[in-house]
Design a protein around this motif. Sequence first.
Motif, PDB file in Angstrom:
ATOM      1  N   ASN A  92      33.037  27.312  41.887  1.00 13.99           N
ATOM      2  CA  ASN A  92      32.139  26.570  42.774  1.00 13.99           C
ATOM      3  C   ASN A  92      31.669  27.543  43.847  1.00 13.99           C
ATOM      4  OD1 ASN A  92      34.202  26.517  44.934  1.00 13.99           O
ATOM      5  ND2 ASN A  92      35.223  25.005  43.620  1.00 13.99           N
ATOM      6  N   ARG A  93      30.974  27.056  44.845  1.00 14.09           N
ATOM      7  CA  ARG A  93      30.357  27.965  45.811  1.00 14.09           C
ATOM      8  C   ARG A  93      31.346  28.571  46.791  1.00 14.09           C
ATOM      9  NH1 ARG A  93      25.244  28.742  45.640  1.00 14.09           N
ATOM     10  NH2 ARG A  93      25.168  29.487  47.799  1.00 14.09           N
ATOM     11  N   SER A  94      32.614  28.217  46.671  1.00 17.29           N
ATOM     12  CA  SER A  94      33.613  28.826  47.555  1.00 17.29           C
ATOM     13  C   SER A  94      34.828  29.346  46.800  1.00 17.29           C
ATOM     14  CB  SER A  94      34.079  27.806  48.605  1.00 17.29           C
ATOM     15  OG  SER A  94      34.682  26.682  47.981  1.00 17.29           O
ATOM     16  N   THR A  95      34.784  29.353  45.458  1.00 15.90           N
ATOM     17  CA  THR A  95      35.961  29.732  44.674  1.00 15.90           C
ATOM     18  C   THR A  95      35.568  30.567  43.462  1.00 15.90           C
ATOM     19  OG1 THR A  95      36.968  27.619  45.279  1.00 15.90           O
ATOM     20  CG2 THR A  95      38.037  28.874  43.532  1.00 15.90           C
ATOM     21  N   ILE A  96      36.270  31.696  43.282  1.00 15.87           N
ATOM     22  CA  ILE A  96      36.057  32.587  42.138  1.00 15.87           C
ATOM     23  C   ILE A  96      37.404  32.892  41.502  1.00 15.87           C
ATOM     24  CG2 ILE A  96      35.253  34.884  41.406  1.00 15.87           C
ATOM     25  CD1 ILE A  96      33.414  34.905  43.851  1.00 15.87           C
ATOM     26  N   ARG A  97      37.455  32.898  40.171  1.00 17.21           N
ATOM     27  CA  ARG A  97      38.624  33.399  39.442  1.00 17.21           C
ATOM     28  C   ARG A  97      38.308  34.807  38.949  1.00 17.21           C
ATOM     29  NH1 ARG A  97      39.741  31.478  34.811  1.00 17.21           N
ATOM     30  NH2 ARG A  97      38.046  29.995  34.496  1.00 17.21           N
ATOM     31  N   LEU A  98      39.263  35.724  39.078  1.00 18.43           N
ATOM     32  CA  LEU A  98      38.988  37.137  38.811  1.00 18.43           C
ATOM     33  C   LEU A  98      40.136  37.809  38.080  1.00 18.43           C
ATOM     34  CD1 LEU A  98      37.248  39.723  39.296  1.00 18.43           C
ATOM     35  CD2 LEU A  98      38.459  39.972  41.476  1.00 18.43           C
ATOM     36  N   ARG A  99      39.788  38.652  37.100  1.00  9.35           N
ATOM     37  CA  ARG A  99      40.728  39.577  36.484  1.00  9.35           C
ATOM     38  C   ARG A  99      40.123  40.975  36.589  1.00  9.35           C
ATOM     39  NH1 ARG A  99      40.981  38.359  30.750  1.00  9.35           N
ATOM     40  NH2 ARG A  99      42.832  39.665  30.625  1.00  9.35           N
TER      41      ARG A  99
END
Length: 270
Positions: free
Chosen positions: A191-198
């Motif tokens: 969403n506009r305030s959350t990112i999942r990252l590897r």
Amino acid sequence: MRVSFVKMHGLGNDFIVLDARETALPGVLDNAAVRALADRREGIGCDQLILLESDEAADCRMRIFNQDGGEVEACGNASRAVGLLLGKPARIATAGGIIETRPDGDACSVDMGVPRFGWDAIPLAYAMDTLTMPLGWEELEQPAAVNVGNPHVVFFVEDNDATRLDTLGPIIEQDELFPERVNVNVATVENRSTIRLRVWERGAGLTRACGTGACATAVAAMRRGLTEREVTVHLPGGPLTILWDEDERITMSGPATESFRGSFEWSDYA
């Protein structure tokens, strides 16, 4: 001669910290010595080895060596760890520029400076648009490139857990397009305030957390209009908060932990 060390980690990204500000190391910290100390079976074990030195322009200088022995410009998680180790607001010189740290309990905020987007600042081997690069590696296509003290490419995908980062990461890292190699980030904007990252980290491989990767990914998402100017980036090791403020400076906030202290015989590794 025995040398003292501190073992620390930021969200599982772990470090050996050597402090040479007052007492110099008894020998040269070369590529072979770093690899031996970083070895998880026969050494102390770490993702990065951090060497603290005196610096006239800052409270200290932080040199960063990946587990393959190569020296790199920046490490966000190590910056938080060193900030906590220093125990007070500090200016830290790195090969990527001076950063500022501010500890707060078990967490630390780091002013990571201003990101760079020019193709020659990444650097790339030749000129191209770094916001949406017109190339790809199998299913990973059209990345953004950002330098946040070290070079990153960022791919936005529907499900970053499904990406074969262990296979594609080293291929992209060592592509001739990147003369200094590159860190590879695969991100899913929830969403506009959350990112999942590897992250596949240059010289270290898959990592549980990468502070500069979180910064680069957040800024790339903001440039593309995918998020607001402050986001939470969730890595396998835990979350980091990234703010890209109006003066273009990046602030990264998150925890770091001292694991233990010890010493080793220099001649066993050098």
